[in-house]
Design a protein around this motif. Structure first.
Motif, mmCIF file in Angstrom:
data_model
loop_
_atom_site.group_PDB
_atom_site.id
_atom_site.type_symbol
_atom_site.label_atom_id
_atom_site.label_comp_id
_atom_site.label_asym_id
_atom_site.label_seq_id
_atom_site.Cartn_x
_atom_site.Cartn_y
_atom_site.Cartn_z
ATOM 1 N N ASP A 1 0.469 -1.009 0.041
ATOM 2 C CA ASP A 1 0.348 -0.208 -0.344
ATOM 3 C C ASP A 1 1.146 1.607 -0.099
ATOM 4 O O ASP A 1 1.772 1.616 0.781
ATOM 5 N N LEU A 2 0.400 1.896 -1.001
ATOM 6 C CA LEU A 2 1.784 3.619 -1.197
ATOM 7 C C LEU A 2 0.842 4.661 -0.224
ATOM 8 O O LEU A 2 -0.531 4.364 0.980
ATOM 9 N N PRO A 3 1.581 5.395 -0.039
ATOM 10 C CA PRO A 3 0.945 6.103 0.877
ATOM 11 C C PRO A 3 -0.015 7.755 0.528
ATOM 12 O O PRO A 3 -0.001 7.491 -1.201
ATOM 13 N N TYR A 4 -0.984 7.886 1.134
ATOM 14 C CA TYR A 4 -1.887 8.402 0.241
ATOM 15 C C TYR A 4 -1.502 9.568 -0.628
ATOM 16 O O TYR A 4 -0.402 10.254 -0.700
ATOM 17 N N GLY A 5 -2.293 9.004 -1.628
ATOM 18 C CA GLY A 5 -1.911 10.126 -2.499
ATOM 19 C C GLY A 5 -0.941 9.925 -3.565
ATOM 20 O O GLY A 5 -0.617 10.688 -5.370
ATOM 21 N N LYS A 6 -0.371 8.599 -3.244
ATOM 22 C CA LYS A 6 0.639 7.847 -4.661
ATOM 23 C C LYS A 6 -0.576 6.989 -5.228
ATOM 24 O O LYS A 6 -1.513 6.222 -4.682
ATOM 25 N N SER A 7 -0.303 6.614 -6.736
ATOM 26 C CA SER A 7 -0.748 5.706 -7.456
ATOM 27 C C SER A 7 0.124 4.089 -7.858
ATOM 28 O O SER A 7 1.053 4.671 -7.838
ATOM 29 N N PHE A 8 -0.803 3.813 -7.903
ATOM 30 C CA PHE A 8 -0.492 2.170 -9.145
ATOM 31 C C PHE A 8 0.542 3.362 -10.720
ATOM 32 O O PHE A 8 1.715 2.508 -10.855
ATOM 33 N N ASP A 9 0.069 4.190 -10.762
ATOM 34 C CA ASP A 9 0.285 4.426 -12.169
ATOM 35 C C ASP A 9 2.146 5.758 -12.013
ATOM 36 O O ASP A 9 2.627 5.268 -12.266
ATOM 37 N N ASP A 10 2.191 6.285 -10.590
ATOM 38 C CA ASP A 10 3.450 6.164 -9.698
ATOM 39 C C ASP A 10 4.100 5.772 -9.715
ATOM 40 O O ASP A 10 5.893 5.330 -10.427
ATOM 41 N N ALA A 11 3.934 4.662 -9.218
ATOM 42 C CA ALA A 11 4.517 3.031 -9.073
ATOM 43 C C ALA A 11 5.398 2.624 -10.900
ATOM 44 O O ALA A 11 5.719 1.790 -10.792
ATOM 45 N N LEU A 12 3.823 2.465 -11.731
ATOM 46 C CA LEU A 12 4.390 1.917 -13.367
ATOM 47 C C LEU A 12 5.150 2.594 -13.977
ATOM 48 O O LEU A 12 6.308 2.405 -14.214
ATOM 49 N N LEU B 1 4.675 -8.126 -30.534
ATOM 50 C CA LEU B 1 6.335 -8.416 -30.004
ATOM 51 C C LEU B 1 7.364 -7.555 -29.911
ATOM 52 O O LEU B 1 6.713 -6.658 -29.545
ATOM 53 N N ARG B 2 8.418 -8.013 -29.658
ATOM 54 C CA ARG B 2 9.853 -6.670 -29.709
ATOM 55 C C ARG B 2 9.656 -5.701 -30.710
ATOM 56 O O ARG B 2 9.758 -6.377 -31.562
ATOM 57 N N VAL B 3 9.442 -4.786 -30.324
ATOM 58 C CA VAL B 3 9.285 -3.570 -31.204
ATOM 59 C C VAL B 3 10.565 -2.573 -30.898
ATOM 60 O O VAL B 3 10.515 -2.889 -30.362
ATOM 61 N N GLY B 4 10.946 -0.974 -31.875
ATOM 62 C CA GLY B 4 11.829 -1.150 -32.162
ATOM 63 C C GLY B 4 11.418 0.817 -30.520
ATOM 64 O O GLY B 4 12.677 0.951 -30.239
ATOM 65 N N ALA B 5 10.976 0.687 -30.889
ATOM 66 C CA ALA B 5 10.378 1.914 -29.453
ATOM 67 C C ALA B 5 9.338 2.115 -29.471
ATOM 68 O O ALA B 5 7.950 1.615 -29.745
ATOM 69 N N TYR B 6 8.664 2.396 -27.766
ATOM 70 C CA TYR B 6 7.367 2.275 -27.632
ATOM 71 C C TYR B 6 6.232 3.015 -28.333
ATOM 72 O O TYR B 6 5.423 2.690 -27.761
ATOM 73 N N GLN B 7 6.597 4.145 -29.139
ATOM 74 C CA GLN B 7 5.264 4.441 -29.594
ATOM 75 C C GLN B 7 5.065 3.641 -30.884
ATOM 76 O O GLN B 7 4.027 3.551 -31.573
ATOM 77 N N VAL B 8 6.066 3.042 -31.356
ATOM 78 C CA VAL B 8 5.554 1.724 -32.533
ATOM 79 C C VAL B 8 4.658 0.173 -31.627
ATOM 80 O O VAL B 8 3.851 -0.222 -32.275
ATOM 81 N N LEU C 1 -0.530 -2.038 -30.418
ATOM 82 C CA LEU C 1 -1.899 -2.715 -29.202
ATOM 83 C C LEU C 1 -2.471 -1.679 -29.156
ATOM 84 O O LEU C 1 -3.441 -1.386 -28.514
ATOM 85 N N GLY C 2 -2.565 0.056 -29.554
ATOM 86 C CA GLY C 2 -3.757 0.851 -30.019
ATOM 87 C C GLY C 2 -3.010 1.656 -28.644
ATOM 88 O O GLY C 2 -2.361 1.813 -27.619
ATOM 89 N N ALA C 3 -3.420 3.155 -28.780
ATOM 90 C CA ALA C 3 -3.220 4.667 -28.493
ATOM 91 C C ALA C 3 -3.729 4.262 -27.157
ATOM 92 O O ALA C 3 -4.685 3.649 -26.089
ATOM 93 N N GLY C 4 -2.833 4.817 -25.898
ATOM 94 C CA GLY C 4 -2.384 4.567 -24.833
ATOM 95 C C GLY C 4 -2.690 2.998 -23.591
ATOM 96 O O GLY C 4 -2.104 2.904 -22.632
ATOM 97 N N SER C 5 -1.482 2.740 -24.462
ATOM 98 C CA SER C 5 -0.811 1.384 -24.081
ATOM 99 C C SER C 5 -0.196 1.481 -23.369
ATOM 100 O O SER C 5 -0.334 0.687 -22.079
ATOM 101 N N TYR C 6 0.785 2.436 -23.676
ATOM 102 C CA TYR C 6 2.652 2.409 -23.211
ATOM 103 C C TYR C 6 1.367 3.136 -21.417
ATOM 104 O O TYR C 6 2.023 3.475 -21.277
ATOM 105 N N SER C 7 0.669 3.716 -21.771
ATOM 106 C CA SER C 7 0.271 4.351 -20.111
ATOM 107 C C SER C 7 -0.198 3.608 -18.998
ATOM 108 O O SER C 7 -0.697 3.885 -17.953
#
Length: 749
Positions: free
Chosen positions: A298-309, A565-572, A577-583
């Motif tokens: 459990d992270l401190p209050y105000g921190k979220s899973f996205d911060d850990a990611l 599978l493996r690609v060269g950059a996160y944009q690819v 995978l579709g927009a927003g997958s990196y986030s």
């Protein structure tokens, strides 16, 4: 003026005496005017104790004791609800759920018991065989080589013990400090020890020599051999170097550490996910989970899973592991709760093994089938029902093999119709000629077959089939098709001819970039990927160039499931995978080159994650497809190219044939715009997009389509409303000539 009624109230009676005339029996009512603001200002002042008309006066009892001027805390505004004790049934159910099973799950399931038994036999038989082969070849020569060294080490250790070498440091220290008393005391102690130990060593040596001579003279050969082997083995073990053990390991042990709360706390501190006032909490103990550790934080209050990611790399450094060993999962119970699985080693570098399809007699494509395993070794089940799948990766990462495993599963269901087209004409898909309804390789015509034209024919054929399915499903009686949807029974009814269909296009960008048919292929694939899955026709495309030019977004966006599978950059990765997958934490660019056949799966189920696909090499694929052909022959479902059945004439018509059809009798020259409009009326599914273009692009589209057939356009003049109009067009005789030349080539082939 508004009015209301007020009952006259009875006068107060002494305590304990009831009123003489209760309200409702003798009370009289009077009508009083409703006071307005103006009237209120003019009202006469009230006597002391007198109430306004329409108001009540009452004395409320006060049972609480008076406070002595001190402020005390009152009752809560919202008192807690009364907690009723659970019933006996609820109490027993709660205890049943909390009770741990007596035996593990694998003991209760016959298949898992059999699997564990096989693993135990395989594991220990391998270990026994590994060491048994090395005993005469490796271990005995090592013992003989280490025996002299062991005998020397034993003799040296015995000499040091007899000479009291362990006390030498103390005696030297006494000499250095010039402490004569201590030195004399230590010397006398050494003399006594050396005298006693010399006697003991001499006695042991004499006894050992006598026993050795006795064994040499009187003992049988087997006992003498056993004693000699024991002595040699003892000296060999003593003489073995510490960095080169005598016995080799049959199983390599990987680096494994025990995780503690201190290590996890340190990792979150260095990652900046804690504050001075608040650290992390552990809602459950750290424990083993498969080949790794499960940690819930459990992270401190105000921190979220996205911060850990976002701090995944820093967390890996804080735990002192590779980033590929750390997997973060979101916990739906709280935004600040993070579930971590920390592998003992990189699980993605471990191959998933050979495909279970090798041992399968047949597959029911209506049910999920094994496609691979996740990072913890759990089997990942795949399904192609009601969806389309896009597979993308850089070359040589297992893209084709991963897609081929799904097609192999479909081949083992004799009631699944297969379409297979490979844009790069590699050997990977060649064996599917045994079972595929339509199949083609590459983009270059060979042996009189144009693979691009064949693909176009197959797409047109399938589009007509999809449209026909929608009409027929809506017209079937309710007892056959109760909800107007395809069912297993309908798909396996040969009379209805609506089997499950899988359309596979590997290296789809090769077909989409075709100068003549690329746009039509794109429009047909978009239609099938968007509409066809609802009637049991699934589309699976794969590409190594998922950009807008090679594989436009209008096609990618129609795929409900994505596998990167493996690609060269996160944009690819985001493109596949579709927009927003990196986030969301899905980034295929983090995969390493050694992660063959490993990818991120999204959209096939509610969960997204890593899949290590099973391997079926060329020989395995041949075995599976041979079995699949036999199944289809037995069921009578081998059709199309697999048995030499040509497509219908309407599906094989090319743009050349269509142009010849729309040319009227007696027409010698036609504008390109006119021809495109007529083609759109003839086959709107193929040429509707052309007709929607502007006049100039419309004419250019027809020009590029007819150019490979040797037909060129020219300026054609006509008088319209007394004015001369010049537009690009064709000579109708050129079309007839091109068809004649084409037919001659076909006959020659």
């Amino acid at each position: 003026m508004s009015e209301f009624q007020v009952f006259d109230q009875p006068e107060h009676e002494p305590d304990g005496c009831p009123p003489e005339d209760p309200v409702g029996e003798g009370a009289e009512a009077s009508v009083l005017p409703f006071p307005t603001k103006k009237d209120q200002g003019e009202a006469a002042p009230l006597e002391p104790g007198e109430a306004k008309p329409g108001e009540w006066e009452a004395e409320l009892p006060d049972d609480s004791a008076d406070d002595d001027g001190e402020v005390s805390e009152g009752d809560p505004v919202d008192p807690p609800k009364q907690a009723y004790p659970p019933s006996v049934t609820e109490w027993m159910e709660a205890r049943d759920k909390a009770r741990q099973p007596v035996f593990p799950e694998w003991v209760k399931i016959p298949d898992q018991r059999k699997a564990v038994r096989r693993w135990v036999v395989r594991h220990y038989s391998t270990m026994v065989g590994y060491h048994a082969w090395r005993v005469p070849v490796v271990y005995i020569p090592k013992l003989l080589a280490y025996t002299p060294r062991g005998a020397w080490k034993f003799s040296a250790a015995t000499g040091q013990w007899v000479s009291d070498a362990e006390g030498k440091a103390l005696r030297l220290a006494a000499v250095a400090e010039e402490n004569a008393a201590d030195y004399l005391k230590l010397s006398r102690q050494r003399d006594a020890r050396v005298k006693l130990r010399t006697i003991m060593a001499t006695a042991a040596g004499v006894i050992g020599l006598v026993l050795s001579l006795t064994l040499w003279v009187m003992a049988p050969a087997w006992l003498l051999t056993l004693a000699l082997a024991g002595t040699t083995g003892l000296f060999g073990c003593v003489g073995a170097p510490a960095d080169r053990p005598l016995i080799d390991r049959a199983k390599v042990t990987f680096r494994k550490r025990k995780l503690t709360s201190d290590i996890i706390t340190r990792a979150f501190q260095v990652a900046g996910l804690t504050s001075k006032d608040q650290g992390i909490a552990f809602p459950r103990p750290i424990g083993r989970d498969g080949d790794g550790w499960r940690v819930v934080v459990d992270l401190p209050y105000g921190k979220s899973f996205d911060d850990a990611l976002n701090k995944r790399t820093a967390l890996s450094s804080g735990i002192d592991i590779a980033p590929t060993q750390l997997f973060l999962d979101k916990d739906e119970s709280s935004a600040r709760r993070v579930s971590m699985w920390i592998a003992d080693r990189d699980p993605l570098a471990v191959p998933a093994g050979r495909s279970p399809l090798l041992g399968a007699t047949r597959v029911d494509f209506w049910k999920p089938f094994p496609w691979g395993v996740d990072e913890r070794g759990n089997v990942v089940m795949a399904t192609m029902l009601w969806l389309s799948l896009l597979v993308g990766a850089v070359p040589r990462q297992g893209k084709t093999f991963s897609a081929r495993t799904i097609a192999l599963a479909a081949s083992l269901d004799p009631y699944v119709r297969l379409y297979v087209f490979d844009g790069k004409a590699s050997p990977d898909w060649r064996k599917f000629v045994k079972v595929a309804h339509r199949i083609g390789f590459g983009i270059v015509p060979k042996n009189g077959i144009d693979p691009v034209g064949h693909l176009l024919v197959a797409l047109r054929e399938l589009k007509a089939d999809v449209e026909d399915r929608y009409h027929r499903l809506s017209e079937l009686p309710l007892h056959i098709c109760p909800e107007g949807k395809l069912t297993p029974e309908i798909s396996r009814d040969k009379k209805l001819n609506m089997p499950l269909t899988l359309f596979v296009v590997d290296e789809v960008q090769e077909y989409l970039q075709h100068p003549e048919h690329g746009k039509e292929i794109l429009s047909l694939l978009v239609y099938l990927a968007r509409v066809a899955p609802a009637v049991g026709v699934s589309v699976m495309t794969s590409t190594q160039k998922p950009d807008d030019k090679a594989c436009p977004s209008e096609l990618r966006d129609q795929h409900q499931a994505r596998f990167a599978l493996r690609v060269g950059a996160y944009q690819v990765s985001d493109t596949i995978l579709g927009a927003g997958s990196y986030s969301e934490g899905l980034d295929a660019s983090r995969l390493l080159k050694s992660h063959k056949g490993v990818g991120l799966l999204k959209g096939m189920s509610d969960d997204s994650g890593i899949v290590r696909t099973f391997l079926a090499d060329g020989r395995d694929a041949d075995r599976i497809l041979t079995r699949a052909k036999v199944l289809r022959e037995e069921e009578g479902t081998l059709t199309g190219d697999a048995v030499g059945e040509a497509p219908a004439a309407s599906a094989t018509a090319t743009v050349l044939d269509d142009v010849a059809t729309v040319i009227g009798r007696g027409e010698t020259k036609l504008w390109s715009e006119t021809i495109v409009d007529r083609l759109s009326d003839l086959r709107p599914e193929a040429y509707g997009a052309w007709a929607e273009m502007e006049p100039k692009p419309k004419a250019e589209q027809l020009t590029s389509a007819l150019k490979p057939h040797g037909i060129t356009t020219e300026q054609i003049s006509r008088r319209i409303d007394g004015k001369t109009v010049n537009k690009r067009g064709i000579v109708c005789a050129d079309v007839a000539k091109a068809i004649t030349e084409r037919n001659k080539k076909r006959d020659a082939d």
